[in-house]
Motif scaffolding. Sequence first.
Motif, PDB file in Angstrom:
ATOM      1  N   ALA A 189      -1.070   4.633  -5.841  1.00  0.00           N
ATOM      2  CA  ALA A 189      -0.011   3.909  -6.544  1.00  0.00           C
ATOM      3  C   ALA A 189      -0.486   3.589  -7.948  1.00  0.00           C
ATOM      4  O   ALA A 189      -1.671   3.334  -8.177  1.00  0.00           O
ATOM      5  CB  ALA A 189       0.333   2.620  -5.800  1.00  0.00           C
ATOM      6  N   GLN A 190       0.457   3.610  -8.897  1.00  0.00           N
ATOM      7  CA  GLN A 190       0.114   3.340 -10.292  1.00  0.00           C
ATOM      8  C   GLN A 190       1.065   2.306 -10.858  1.00  0.00           C
ATOM      9  O   GLN A 190       2.253   2.251 -10.511  1.00  0.00           O
ATOM     10  CB  GLN A 190       0.178   4.615 -11.129  1.00  0.00           C
ATOM     11  N   GLY A 191       0.526   1.461 -11.732  1.00  0.00           N
ATOM     12  CA  GLY A 191       1.365   0.503 -12.434  1.00  0.00           C
ATOM     13  C   GLY A 191       1.339  -0.878 -11.820  1.00  0.00           C
ATOM     14  O   GLY A 191       0.541  -1.185 -10.937  1.00  0.00           O
ATOM     15  N   MET A 192       2.228  -1.719 -12.305  1.00  0.00           N
ATOM     16  CA  MET A 192       2.268  -3.103 -11.879  1.00  0.00           C
ATOM     17  C   MET A 192       2.862  -3.225 -10.478  1.00  0.00           C
ATOM     18  O   MET A 192       3.719  -2.444 -10.084  1.00  0.00           O
ATOM     19  CB  MET A 192       3.069  -3.933 -12.882  1.00  0.00           C
ATOM     20  N   ASP A 193       2.391  -4.223  -9.756  1.00  0.00           N
ATOM     21  CA  ASP A 193       2.902  -4.499  -8.416  1.00  0.00           C
ATOM     22  C   ASP A 193       3.014  -6.015  -8.282  1.00  0.00           C
ATOM     23  O   ASP A 193       2.018  -6.710  -8.075  1.00  0.00           O
ATOM     24  CB  ASP A 193       1.969  -3.935  -7.347  1.00  0.00           C
ATOM     25  N   ASP A 198      -2.461 -10.877  -9.419  1.00  0.00           N
ATOM     26  CA  ASP A 198      -3.720 -10.544 -10.083  1.00  0.00           C
ATOM     27  C   ASP A 198      -4.621  -9.670  -9.209  1.00  0.00           C
ATOM     28  O   ASP A 198      -5.544  -9.022  -9.709  1.00  0.00           O
ATOM     29  CB  ASP A 198      -4.480 -11.824 -10.457  1.00  0.00           C
ATOM     30  N   ALA A 199      -4.394  -9.671  -7.921  1.00  0.00           N
ATOM     31  CA  ALA A 199      -5.266  -8.915  -7.017  1.00  0.00           C
ATOM     32  C   ALA A 199      -5.109  -7.422  -7.243  1.00  0.00           C
ATOM     33  O   ALA A 199      -4.003  -6.917  -7.483  1.00  0.00           O
ATOM     34  CB  ALA A 199      -4.928  -9.261  -5.567  1.00  0.00           C
ATOM     35  N   ASP A 204      -1.452  -4.901 -14.037  1.00  0.00           N
ATOM     36  CA  ASP A 204      -1.850  -3.915 -15.046  1.00  0.00           C
ATOM     37  C   ASP A 204      -0.983  -2.670 -14.890  1.00  0.00           C
ATOM     38  O   ASP A 204      -1.046  -1.974 -13.876  1.00  0.00           O
ATOM     39  CB  ASP A 204      -3.331  -3.563 -14.859  1.00  0.00           C
ATOM     40  N   GLU A 205      -0.180  -2.387 -15.908  1.00  0.00           N
ATOM     41  CA  GLU A 205       0.746  -1.254 -15.812  1.00  0.00           C
ATOM     42  C   GLU A 205       0.036   0.098 -15.814  1.00  0.00           C
ATOM     43  O   GLU A 205       0.632   1.120 -15.459  1.00  0.00           O
ATOM     44  CB  GLU A 205       1.755  -1.305 -16.962  1.00  0.00           C
ATOM     45  N   ASN A 206      -1.236   0.128 -16.181  1.00  0.00           N
ATOM     46  CA  ASN A 206      -1.977   1.390 -16.214  1.00  0.00           C
ATOM     47  C   ASN A 206      -2.901   1.593 -15.005  1.00  0.00           C
ATOM     48  O   ASN A 206      -3.501   2.655 -14.867  1.00  0.00           O
ATOM     49  CB  ASN A 206      -2.826   1.461 -17.492  1.00  0.00           C
ATOM     50  N   ALA A 207      -3.008   0.600 -14.166  1.00  0.00           N
ATOM     51  CA  ALA A 207      -3.938   0.680 -13.041  1.00  0.00           C
ATOM     52  C   ALA A 207      -3.495   1.725 -12.022  1.00  0.00           C
ATOM     53  O   ALA A 207      -2.303   1.886 -11.741  1.00  0.00           O
ATOM     54  CB  ALA A 207      -4.062  -0.681 -12.370  1.00  0.00           C
ATOM     55  N   VAL A 208      -4.483   2.421 -11.481  1.00  0.00           N
ATOM     56  CA  VAL A 208      -4.236   3.393 -10.416  1.00  0.00           C
ATOM     57  C   VAL A 208      -5.015   2.944  -9.183  1.00  0.00           C
ATOM     58  O   VAL A 208      -6.236   2.811  -9.218  1.00  0.00           O
ATOM     59  CB  VAL A 208      -4.691   4.819 -10.824  1.00  0.00           C
ATOM     60  N   ARG A 209      -4.285   2.707  -8.105  1.00  0.00           N
ATOM     61  CA  ARG A 209      -4.906   2.240  -6.861  1.00  0.00           C
ATOM     62  C   ARG A 209      -4.860   3.361  -5.817  1.00  0.00           C
ATOM     63  O   ARG A 209      -3.808   3.962  -5.582  1.00  0.00           O
ATOM     64  CB  ARG A 209      -4.170   0.999  -6.343  1.00  0.00           C
ATOM     65  N   ARG A 210      -6.012   3.601  -5.212  1.00  0.00           N
ATOM     66  CA  ARG A 210      -6.103   4.625  -4.174  1.00  0.00           C
ATOM     67  C   ARG A 210      -6.641   3.985  -2.898  1.00  0.00           C
ATOM     68  O   ARG A 210      -7.575   3.192  -2.943  1.00  0.00           O
ATOM     69  CB  ARG A 210      -7.013   5.777  -4.617  1.00  0.00           C
ATOM     70  N   ILE A 211      -6.056   4.371  -1.770  1.00  0.00           N
ATOM     71  CA  ILE A 211      -6.441   3.822  -0.467  1.00  0.00           C
ATOM     72  C   ILE A 211      -7.029   4.942   0.385  1.00  0.00           C
ATOM     73  O   ILE A 211      -6.401   5.994   0.567  1.00  0.00           O
ATOM     74  CB  ILE A 211      -5.244   3.205   0.280  1.00  0.00           C
TER      75      ILE A 211
END
Length: 312
Positions: A189-193, A198-199, A204-211
């Motif tokens: 997933a990418q972008g703000m959630d 803050d977690a 952060d609209e540029n963040a990329v989260r991988r699970i």
Amino acid sequence: MKARFAIGLATLGLSALLFAGCSDSGTTPQEHSEFEGYDAWNMVEYTNAPSAFLGPAHQGSNPEYTRRIFTNADPLRVDEYPEGSIFVKETFTHDGMGEFSWPDAMGLLAMVKRGSDYDAEDGNWEYAIVDENNLDVLDSGADLGSCKGCHTNATGSHGQDYIFAHPYQYEAQVADFDDFANWHLIDTAQGMDPFLGDAHAGNDENAVRRIYKKQLAANPGQAGWGYPVGTTILKTVHDDSENLIGQTAMVKRGGGYDEANGDWEYFMWDVGNGSIVAQGALAGCIDCHGAANGGGGGMDYVFPHSGDPFNN
């Protein structure tokens, strides 16, 4: 046909190769009626975690396999088990549709406490390979493969009377996370959630989260069992230049570690030096993951992920 679930042989130690054609001359194969209804007995273990004794036995080196142990006895005994005590171990996995699947051999194993004249020198236990479908005994004996040799380790803090201690509590080590990039990537997933706040850089609209999930076949939806002990899920967060800015994990520790909150242990890294800076039943993690408990919002403290076949 409805799949049967259970798991015996009080955890650990026999190799498939050692079983082939191996039977004790004093074997006394029993009728399958001894094991009828074992899945209604006390379930004392549900795990896919490795252990110091398991090795490759019972698919212990394959993270896609899960093991359950049932007994008709008191698993917390501190002395010898009485005659007639039975432990049954089932080793299984799931396909992508959630269907139960046995390994090619020895999916169902058992230990039965016989009379005092059976094998008095080694606890009077009979070990058995059981047919998964009709519960008939395929082979049995006092010294079947490496069963007895392994179960002699069930002493002291590891167990008693040839029965390993249950329930098992899995304590993850730093090295257990080293190869997470080779685990199953179950979500990106990418972008703000807004849900994250803050977690995990949720603002952060540029963040990329991988699970990443270590055991893709770990199924929390089967009969409400939750995830098996040892299930490990790790999340990374990168910025838009692919710099690592966050890393966390949750591990099903089990064994009454934090029974009120699913027995999960949480981990947080300092990405600057790669060290774990916090671990345990972390309140902040629990407060958030407590929302992942049914109603389409996840299962057993784990939120849905598109690439998880059982929780999406």
